[in-house]
Design a protein around this motif. Structure first.
Motif, PDB file in Angstrom:
ATOM      1  N   GLU A 176       0.787  -1.236  -0.315  1.00  0.00           N
ATOM      2  CA  GLU A 176      -0.085   0.197   0.003  1.00  0.00           C
ATOM      3  C   GLU A 176       0.777   1.187   0.046  1.00  0.00           C
ATOM      4  O   GLU A 176       1.836   1.379   0.623  1.00  0.00           O
ATOM      5  CB  GLU A 176      -0.951   0.128   1.027  1.00  0.00           C
ATOM      6  N   TYR A 177       0.313   2.289  -0.787  1.00  0.00           N
ATOM      7  CA  TYR A 177       1.195   3.740  -0.774  1.00  0.00           C
ATOM      8  C   TYR A 177       0.084   4.596  -0.597  1.00  0.00           C
ATOM      9  O   TYR A 177      -1.154   4.560  -0.793  1.00  0.00           O
ATOM     10  CB  TYR A 177       1.660   3.917  -2.346  1.00  0.00           C
ATOM     11  N   THR A 178       0.653   5.563  -0.035  1.00  0.00           N
ATOM     12  CA  THR A 178      -0.048   7.106   0.022  1.00  0.00           C
ATOM     13  C   THR A 178       0.679   7.875  -0.923  1.00  0.00           C
ATOM     14  O   THR A 178       1.818   7.636  -1.325  1.00  0.00           O
ATOM     15  CB  THR A 178       0.047   7.848   1.475  1.00  0.00           C
ATOM     16  N   VAL A 179       0.031   9.001  -1.054  1.00  0.00           N
ATOM     17  CA  VAL A 179       0.531  10.100  -2.202  1.00  0.00           C
ATOM     18  C   VAL A 179       0.922  11.170  -1.318  1.00  0.00           C
ATOM     19  O   VAL A 179      -0.137  12.054  -0.788  1.00  0.00           O
ATOM     20  CB  VAL A 179      -0.567  10.268  -3.122  1.00  0.00           C
ATOM     21  N   VAL A 180       2.218  11.619  -1.255  1.00  0.00           N
ATOM     22  CA  VAL A 180       2.491  12.792  -0.606  1.00  0.00           C
ATOM     23  C   VAL A 180       2.509  13.811  -1.581  1.00  0.00           C
ATOM     24  O   VAL A 180       3.288  13.840  -2.699  1.00  0.00           O
ATOM     25  CB  VAL A 180       4.096  12.556  -0.012  1.00  0.00           C
ATOM     26  N   PRO A 181       1.699  15.127  -1.286  1.00  0.00           N
ATOM     27  CA  PRO A 181       1.816  16.055  -2.364  1.00  0.00           C
ATOM     28  C   PRO A 181       3.029  16.684  -2.665  1.00  0.00           C
ATOM     29  O   PRO A 181       3.910  16.758  -1.843  1.00  0.00           O
ATOM     30  CB  PRO A 181       0.856  17.141  -1.549  1.00  0.00           C
ATOM     31  N   LYS A 182       3.207  16.887  -3.979  1.00  0.00           N
ATOM     32  CA  LYS A 182       4.462  17.440  -4.502  1.00  0.00           C
ATOM     33  C   LYS A 182       5.758  16.574  -4.240  1.00  0.00           C
ATOM     34  O   LYS A 182       7.113  16.675  -4.662  1.00  0.00           O
ATOM     35  CB  LYS A 182       4.826  19.067  -3.940  1.00  0.00           C
ATOM     36  N   LYS A 183       5.595  15.328  -3.649  1.00  0.00           N
ATOM     37  CA  LYS A 183       6.669  14.339  -3.694  1.00  0.00           C
ATOM     38  C   LYS A 183       6.359  13.099  -4.168  1.00  0.00           C
ATOM     39  O   LYS A 183       7.398  12.309  -4.721  1.00  0.00           O
ATOM     40  CB  LYS A 183       6.827  14.111  -1.868  1.00  0.00           C
ATOM     41  N   GLY A 184       5.178  12.656  -4.311  1.00  0.00           N
ATOM     42  CA  GLY A 184       4.987  11.387  -4.942  1.00  0.00           C
ATOM     43  C   GLY A 184       4.605  10.131  -3.976  1.00  0.00           C
ATOM     44  O   GLY A 184       3.972  10.647  -2.983  1.00  0.00           O
ATOM     45  N   LEU A 185       4.733   8.967  -4.401  1.00  0.00           N
ATOM     46  CA  LEU A 185       4.401   7.927  -3.655  1.00  0.00           C
ATOM     47  C   LEU A 185       5.433   7.805  -2.721  1.00  0.00           C
ATOM     48  O   LEU A 185       6.308   7.825  -2.484  1.00  0.00           O
ATOM     49  CB  LEU A 185       4.196   6.523  -4.507  1.00  0.00           C
ATOM     50  N   LEU A 186       4.448   6.975  -1.370  1.00  0.00           N
ATOM     51  CA  LEU A 186       5.342   6.680  -0.179  1.00  0.00           C
ATOM     52  C   LEU A 186       4.556   5.364   0.120  1.00  0.00           C
ATOM     53  O   LEU A 186       3.412   5.107   0.492  1.00  0.00           O
ATOM     54  CB  LEU A 186       5.133   7.856   0.728  1.00  0.00           C
ATOM     55  N   LYS A 187       5.482   4.345   0.369  1.00  0.00           N
ATOM     56  CA  LYS A 187       5.034   3.141   0.734  1.00  0.00           C
ATOM     57  C   LYS A 187       4.944   2.955   2.253  1.00  0.00           C
ATOM     58  O   LYS A 187       5.936   3.470   2.822  1.00  0.00           O
ATOM     59  CB  LYS A 187       6.085   1.916   0.200  1.00  0.00           C
ATOM     60  N   VAL A 188       3.514   2.509   2.614  1.00  0.00           N
ATOM     61  CA  VAL A 188       3.446   2.474   3.960  1.00  0.00           C
ATOM     62  C   VAL A 188       3.129   1.167   4.583  1.00  0.00           C
ATOM     63  O   VAL A 188       2.894   1.156   5.966  1.00  0.00           O
ATOM     64  CB  VAL A 188       2.459   3.577   4.422  1.00  0.00           C
ATOM     65  N   TYR A 189       2.872   0.326   3.600  1.00  0.00           N
ATOM     66  CA  TYR A 189       2.546  -1.070   4.280  1.00  0.00           C
ATOM     67  C   TYR A 189       2.755  -2.116   3.531  1.00  0.00           C
ATOM     68  O   TYR A 189       2.648  -2.083   2.148  1.00  0.00           O
ATOM     69  CB  TYR A 189       0.911  -1.174   4.579  1.00  0.00           C
ATOM     70  N   GLU A 190       3.110  -3.378   4.044  1.00  0.00           N
ATOM     71  CA  GLU A 190       3.244  -4.458   3.196  1.00  0.00           C
ATOM     72  C   GLU A 190       2.652  -5.807   3.802  1.00  0.00           C
ATOM     73  O   GLU A 190       2.771  -5.801   4.840  1.00  0.00           O
ATOM     74  CB  GLU A 190       4.784  -4.918   2.977  1.00  0.00           C
ATOM     75  N   LEU A 191       2.253  -6.492   2.997  1.00  0.00           N
ATOM     76  CA  LEU A 191       1.697  -8.116   3.588  1.00  0.00           C
ATOM     77  C   LEU A 191       2.281  -8.995   2.682  1.00  0.00           C
ATOM     78  O   LEU A 191       2.033  -9.215   1.574  1.00  0.00           O
ATOM     79  CB  LEU A 191       0.239  -8.172   3.768  1.00  0.00           C
ATOM     80  N   GLU A 192       3.213  -9.791   3.375  1.00  0.00           N
ATOM     81  CA  GLU A 192       3.965 -10.771   2.791  1.00  0.00           C
ATOM     82  C   GLU A 192       3.388 -12.251   3.149  1.00  0.00           C
ATOM     83  O   GLU A 192       3.542 -12.459   4.311  1.00  0.00           O
ATOM     84  CB  GLU A 192       5.480 -10.801   2.884  1.00  0.00           C
ATOM     85  N   GLU A 193       2.915 -13.059   2.065  1.00  0.00           N
ATOM     86  CA  GLU A 193       2.262 -14.405   2.489  1.00  0.00           C
ATOM     87  C   GLU A 193       3.237 -15.461   1.817  1.00  0.00           C
ATOM     88  O   GLU A 193       3.437 -15.458   0.517  1.00  0.00           O
ATOM     89  CB  GLU A 193       0.950 -14.352   2.070  1.00  0.00           C
ATOM     90  N   ASP A 194       3.966 -16.015   2.509  1.00  0.00           N
ATOM     91  CA  ASP A 194       5.112 -16.968   2.189  1.00  0.00           C
ATOM     92  C   ASP A 194       4.869 -18.283   2.388  1.00  0.00           C
ATOM     93  O   ASP A 194       5.026 -18.799   3.631  1.00  0.00           O
ATOM     94  CB  ASP A 194       6.638 -16.471   2.706  1.00  0.00           C
ATOM     95  N   ALA A 195       4.298 -19.322   1.505  1.00  0.00           N
ATOM     96  CA  ALA A 195       3.960 -20.597   1.785  1.00  0.00           C
ATOM     97  C   ALA A 195       5.046 -21.409   0.928  1.00  0.00           C
ATOM     98  O   ALA A 195       4.663 -22.486   0.503  1.00  0.00           O
ATOM     99  CB  ALA A 195       2.775 -20.941   1.347  1.00  0.00           C
ATOM    100  N   THR A 196       6.284 -20.945   0.798  1.00  0.00           N
ATOM    101  CA  THR A 196       7.326 -21.739  -0.079  1.00  0.00           C
ATOM    102  C   THR A 196       8.163 -22.688   0.647  1.00  0.00           C
ATOM    103  O   THR A 196       8.876 -23.517   0.006  1.00  0.00           O
ATOM    104  CB  THR A 196       8.141 -20.519  -0.767  1.00  0.00           C
ATOM    105  N   GLY A 197       7.905 -22.776   1.918  1.00  0.00           N
ATOM    106  CA  GLY A 197       8.661 -23.809   2.756  1.00  0.00           C
ATOM    107  C   GLY A 197       8.416 -25.380   2.405  1.00  0.00           C
ATOM    108  O   GLY A 197       9.259 -25.993   2.871  1.00  0.00           O
ATOM    109  N   GLY A 198       7.390 -25.526   2.061  1.00  0.00           N
ATOM    110  CA  GLY A 198       6.880 -26.908   1.534  1.00  0.00           C
ATOM    111  C   GLY A 198       6.608 -27.706   2.840  1.00  0.00           C
ATOM    112  O   GLY A 198       6.447 -29.042   2.912  1.00  0.00           O
ATOM    113  N   ASP A 199       6.204 -27.034   4.160  1.00  0.00           N
ATOM    114  CA  ASP A 199       5.833 -27.708   5.268  1.00  0.00           C
ATOM    115  C   ASP A 199       4.253 -27.507   5.552  1.00  0.00           C
ATOM    116  O   ASP A 199       3.828 -27.665   6.846  1.00  0.00           O
ATOM    117  CB  ASP A 199       6.642 -27.308   6.320  1.00  0.00           C
ATOM    118  N   GLU A 200       3.393 -27.075   4.530  1.00  0.00           N
ATOM    119  CA  GLU A 200       2.081 -26.909   4.740  1.00  0.00           C
ATOM    120  C   GLU A 200       1.688 -25.836   5.871  1.00  0.00           C
ATOM    121  O   GLU A 200       0.895 -25.802   6.400  1.00  0.00           O
ATOM    122  CB  GLU A 200       1.545 -28.040   5.095  1.00  0.00           C
TER     123      GLU A 200
END
Length: 229
Positions: A176-200
């Motif tokens: 997720e990003y917010t828009v800062v006037p005259k500066k542009g995009l600012l990343k404010v949130y990440e949700l990472e879902e990682d099920a690559t471990g192979g252990d269910e």
């Protein structure tokens, strides 16, 4: 130097060459009627070079003209294109009208091929410039629409832009990003879902920007429990 793809919308094509593939949209925008001329249509799908004219609803005069190298879209049962639909892994309309920078004016995203992640739809994004009284290309927002899974979502209540990314079946990232006037995009949130471990199991990491500092919360769940809905 600006990427060459940003120059495409300003290259005009001869509308007459597009034959009868002409569409008009009256309800896509609160401010404009839309006329679309696209190069190729076959049954329920259109694609190729296209000209998009915005007609001012108040004056009935042409307001601005755009072009796309590949305005790829499907037709509804009434043989008209949709507008303003953004569905992950599903339909994304050729034209998206919304306030992408939350300044109170309507902006526009125009489909241009399938160059986003995993061959998904890509868009040139224009914001309305109140000084120039016209739409101008936003390189930053266009990059956002090219580098993720199709067009970004707009959360007008929270004033956030939301993107989705993935790697294979088992790793997903929501940003997720917010828009800062005259500066542009600012990343404010990440949700990472990682099920690559192979252990269910899936490792879920939430990162948030608070008071200019990032915090992270990491939890581990059984896959069957986390994705049960």
């Amino acid at each position: 130097m600006m990427n060459s793809r940003f120059l495409l919308p300003f290259t005009l094509f001869a509308v007459a060459a597009f034959g009868q593939n002409h569409f008009e949209l009256k309800d896509a925008s609160k401010n404009y009627d839309v006329k679309i001329n696209v190069e190729n249509c076959d049954k329920d799908e259109c694609r190729g070079k296209a000209v998009i004219d915005l007609i001012d609803k108040k004056t009935s005069k042409k307001f601005q003209t755009f072009t796309s190298e590949d305005l790829n879209f499907y037709l509804k049962e009434d043989q008209k294109p949709t507008a303003n639909i953004i569905q992950l892994y599903d339909e994304q309309s050729p034209l998206i009208f919304d306030d992408f920078n939350f300044d109170g004016t309507e902006d526009l995203a125009i489909r241009n091929g399938n160059e986003s992640s995993y061959g998904g739809p890509s868009y040139e994004v224009y914001v309305f410039n109140s000084t120039k009284k016209q739409f101008v290309i936003s390189e930053e927002l266009t990059n956002l629409a090219y580098e993720n899974l199709g067009m970004f979502q707009t959360d007008s209540e929270r004033k956030r832009l939301i993107t989705y990314a993935k790697s294979g079946c088992c790793w997903h990232l929501t940003t997720e990003y917010t828009v800062v006037p005259k500066k542009g995009l600012l990343k404010v949130y990440e949700l990472e879902e990682d099920a690559t471990g192979g252990d269910e199991r899936v490792k879920v990491t939430k990162r948030e920007l608070e008071d200019d500092k990032w915090t992270a919360n990491i939890k581990d769940y059984p896959i069957s429990e986390y994705y049960k809905d």
